[in-house]
Scaffold this motif. Sequence first.
Motif, PDB file in Angstrom:
ATOM      1  N   ASN A 118     -10.427  -5.300  10.221  1.00  0.00           N
ATOM      2  CA  ASN A 118     -10.445  -5.046   8.991  1.00  0.00           C
ATOM      3  C   ASN A 118     -11.719  -4.246   8.371  1.00  0.00           C
ATOM      4  O   ASN A 118     -11.465  -4.805   6.912  1.00  0.00           O
ATOM      5  CB  ASN A 118      -9.422  -6.125   8.455  1.00  0.00           C
ATOM      6  CG  ASN A 118      -8.307  -6.178   8.427  1.00  0.00           C
ATOM      7  OD1 ASN A 118      -7.787  -5.367   9.561  1.00  0.00           O
ATOM      8  ND2 ASN A 118      -7.727  -7.911   9.182  1.00  0.00           N
ATOM      9  N   ARG A 174      -9.035  -8.461   1.479  1.00  0.00           N
ATOM     10  CA  ARG A 174      -8.833  -8.140   2.823  1.00  0.00           C
ATOM     11  C   ARG A 174      -9.007  -9.055   3.785  1.00  0.00           C
ATOM     12  O   ARG A 174      -7.702  -9.726   4.686  1.00  0.00           O
ATOM     13  CB  ARG A 174      -9.995  -6.900   3.081  1.00  0.00           C
ATOM     14  CG  ARG A 174      -9.678  -5.632   3.007  1.00  0.00           C
ATOM     15  CD  ARG A 174     -11.595  -4.923   3.241  1.00  0.00           C
ATOM     16  NE  ARG A 174     -11.153  -3.222   2.633  1.00  0.00           N
ATOM     17  CZ  ARG A 174     -11.132  -2.452   3.577  1.00  0.00           C
ATOM     18  NH1 ARG A 174     -10.726  -2.651   4.803  1.00  0.00           N
ATOM     19  NH2 ARG A 174     -10.528  -1.414   3.373  1.00  0.00           N
ATOM     20  N   SER A 197      -6.197 -10.363   5.789  1.00  0.00           N
ATOM     21  CA  SER A 197      -6.306 -11.058   7.224  1.00  0.00           C
ATOM     22  C   SER A 197      -4.643 -12.172   8.094  1.00  0.00           C
ATOM     23  O   SER A 197      -4.379 -11.461   9.207  1.00  0.00           O
ATOM     24  CB  SER A 197      -7.563 -10.988   7.917  1.00  0.00           C
ATOM     25  OG  SER A 197      -8.209 -10.197   7.196  1.00  0.00           O
ATOM     26  N   TRP A 247      -4.773   1.961   4.218  1.00  0.00           N
ATOM     27  CA  TRP A 247      -4.573   0.896   6.015  1.00  0.00           C
ATOM     28  C   TRP A 247      -3.649  -0.009   5.559  1.00  0.00           C
ATOM     29  O   TRP A 247      -2.845  -0.503   6.321  1.00  0.00           O
ATOM     30  CB  TRP A 247      -5.890  -0.368   5.782  1.00  0.00           C
ATOM     31  CG  TRP A 247      -6.101  -1.279   6.256  1.00  0.00           C
ATOM     32  CD1 TRP A 247      -6.413  -1.108   7.261  1.00  0.00           C
ATOM     33  CD2 TRP A 247      -6.104  -2.600   5.510  1.00  0.00           C
ATOM     34  NE1 TRP A 247      -6.762  -2.742   7.859  1.00  0.00           N
ATOM     35  CE2 TRP A 247      -6.680  -2.992   6.489  1.00  0.00           C
ATOM     36  CE3 TRP A 247      -6.148  -2.595   4.492  1.00  0.00           C
ATOM     37  CZ2 TRP A 247      -6.355  -4.617   6.210  1.00  0.00           C
ATOM     38  CZ3 TRP A 247      -6.357  -4.057   4.390  1.00  0.00           C
ATOM     39  CH2 TRP A 247      -6.644  -5.071   5.163  1.00  0.00           C
ATOM     40  N   LYS A 280      -0.187  -0.737   7.922  1.00  0.00           N
ATOM     41  CA  LYS A 280       0.783  -1.956   8.676  1.00  0.00           C
ATOM     42  C   LYS A 280       2.165  -2.115   7.826  1.00  0.00           C
ATOM     43  O   LYS A 280       2.670  -2.845   8.763  1.00  0.00           O
ATOM     44  CB  LYS A 280      -0.526  -2.994   8.191  1.00  0.00           C
ATOM     45  CG  LYS A 280      -0.286  -4.029   8.536  1.00  0.00           C
ATOM     46  CD  LYS A 280      -0.895  -4.748   9.973  1.00  0.00           C
ATOM     47  CE  LYS A 280      -0.306  -6.230  10.283  1.00  0.00           C
ATOM     48  NZ  LYS A 280       0.241  -6.050  11.993  1.00  0.00           N
TER      49      LYS A 280
END
Lengths: 208, 247, 222
Positions: free
Chosen positions: A119, A139, A143, A169, A173
């Motif tokens: 990450n 971030r 996680s 990103w 996910k």
Amino acid sequence: MSGLRASGLTCIKRDRVLFEALSFSLKPGELLYLRGPNGAGKTSLLRIVTGLSSADEGEIYYQGTPIRTSNTYAKSLIYLGHKTALNSALSAIENLHYWAAQHQVAVATSDIYHVLEINGLVGLEDIPVRFLSAGQQRRVALSRLWLKKAPVWILDEPFTALDIDGVAWLERKFSAHVKEGGMLMTTSHQPLSALAGDHTTLDLEYRF
Amino acid sequence: MWKWLHPYAKTENAYQLCLTLQPWLWVGALACLLIGSVWGLAFAPQDYQQGDSFRIIYIHVPSAILSMSTYVAMAVAALVGMVWQWRTAYMAMIAMAPVGAVMTFIALFTGAAWGKPMWGAWWVWDARLTSELILLFLYIGVIALYGTFEDKQQGGKAAGIMALVGVINVPIIHYSVEWWNTLHQGATISKFDNPSIAPEMLWPLLVNLLGFALFIAAVTTVRLRNEIIVREMHRPWVVKLAQKGEK
Amino acid sequence: MSALLIGIAQRDLRIAFQQKSELVQPLMFLLMVVTLFPLGVSPSPDTLQRIGPGVIWIAAILSSLLGLERLFRDDFNDGSLEQYTLSGVPLSAIAAVKVLVHWLVSFVPLLILSPLLALFLNLTLPMYIALLLTLLVGTPLLSLIGAIAVALTIGLQRGGVLLALLLIPVFIPLLIFATSAVDSAALQLPYYPQLAIIGAMLLLALALAPFAIAYSLKVSQN
């Protein structure tokens, strides 16, 4: 019946009716994108769906049982709110380690290092979280999605403070999670891009 | 019984109930207070020790008794609100709080005024006065807590928990203060230790007690109606009610 | 589940030791308040001995009010409390653990400091032993009841003074019994009845407070 179902939700905040008799369902492999102006009750709705607050009327069902009595809902849920739930005096590793312990997720410290690495947080694992930037803190908080295997994700404004790369990103996910049969309910100010995959939209209006 | 009570959990029905009860409560309260006070102040016999100054009990005793009962009633309302999730119960609790606080203040004030001829001082750390004072603090705590919340619904729940914590504490406070008092002051003659009170003195007291109770109930219904209207301002039934009033 | 609760205790202890100054400040406040009494009332040993137990207990209650807020404040502000609530573990158990840790880090240092206070206020040895026992049984009660009020006021912007308003009346019985135990010790009288009453109040609070705290936390987060 599988998935999440909300029936007849009414929420009254500060003696103002935010929404009334609201029903929707969220099946495995679906992304529900919640839209509405400030003060329309998006956060209130998400908190009701997690069980953090209770609706004035109506009920949320997870796999057919009300979430108040469900034994499996807590295990199947990840909720990330406005607040990052990171203690500023602890490091990223410690925060995630204690969080995993609270949620009875067995992860080794090396796994947490690995997740932080992918990450983009290499070298920031051991310093107190208060020294990280807002985007880095976000971030770290996100996680958790890598650490706990849970089918239901409820994310309130997950893109806050993320840079462009970060947004992409996270959207990737999302689509990966949905493809695996996960359920996702989220809200954000900017519309979701194509990276996030298909989604249904639920609109909330501001009411007086 | 719950079937009968349950409709009043809806604010609109509670409002209508208050409206129906109100005139009866006011008439009853005024009648009882008038009869009890005139009887007690003018016709009941003098006390052989205290002369006419004992007559303050016709205000002091009912207000002291009812200050405690109102607090208990608040705790009951809070419990009902908590168990059955009735918003109206919390509103009723909040409606009662300032009324109870004023009763406590009246009890303290009359107690102090009575203390002047009895003990020669405006304030004596007598056990009953002290626990009344602490009760007043408990009331202030509940009212202040509710007042600080912007979300009144949340505030009602919070104040309800505090009222319940307080009600568990009221007997503990009462006995601890009584015990502290005997420890520090020796045997002060307590005002109500007289083993019996003459029936001619007692009857007006009971009438006044009923009068005070009805009075508290009447003020509470007014306040509850007010609370409901303010809190439900945007609800359709209130809007309809307001439009009806304008015509 | 017990492993999980131990984990929570470890986390809280760790955070507490990262924020040492927040722990030390209420203690320094306590020491300074106690210092004010010989200066403001009288330094005569007899007077100090007479008012000593009350002074120490009042100062302990006041200083505890300063430190109580940190019990849930950080967890509420950063959102950790939401994660606790959703972890599937009863919130009452979590609250009980947090209160225990709070007691360990804020009142055990007070117990360690107490001989110094006893010296300052000229307490005799039997009085000091009684004081220590009342502090040992009474301070967990401060933490437990205090936690309810903290849980109720945690979402408010200006909760500080309100916390004192809510709690001081509730702490009065504890103050009465604790100081009277020390007074009895001064007169060489038995003081276990007072201790037993404080113990009874502690047991009652232990049984009820965790649920009240959990409920209050839920209300505050609603």
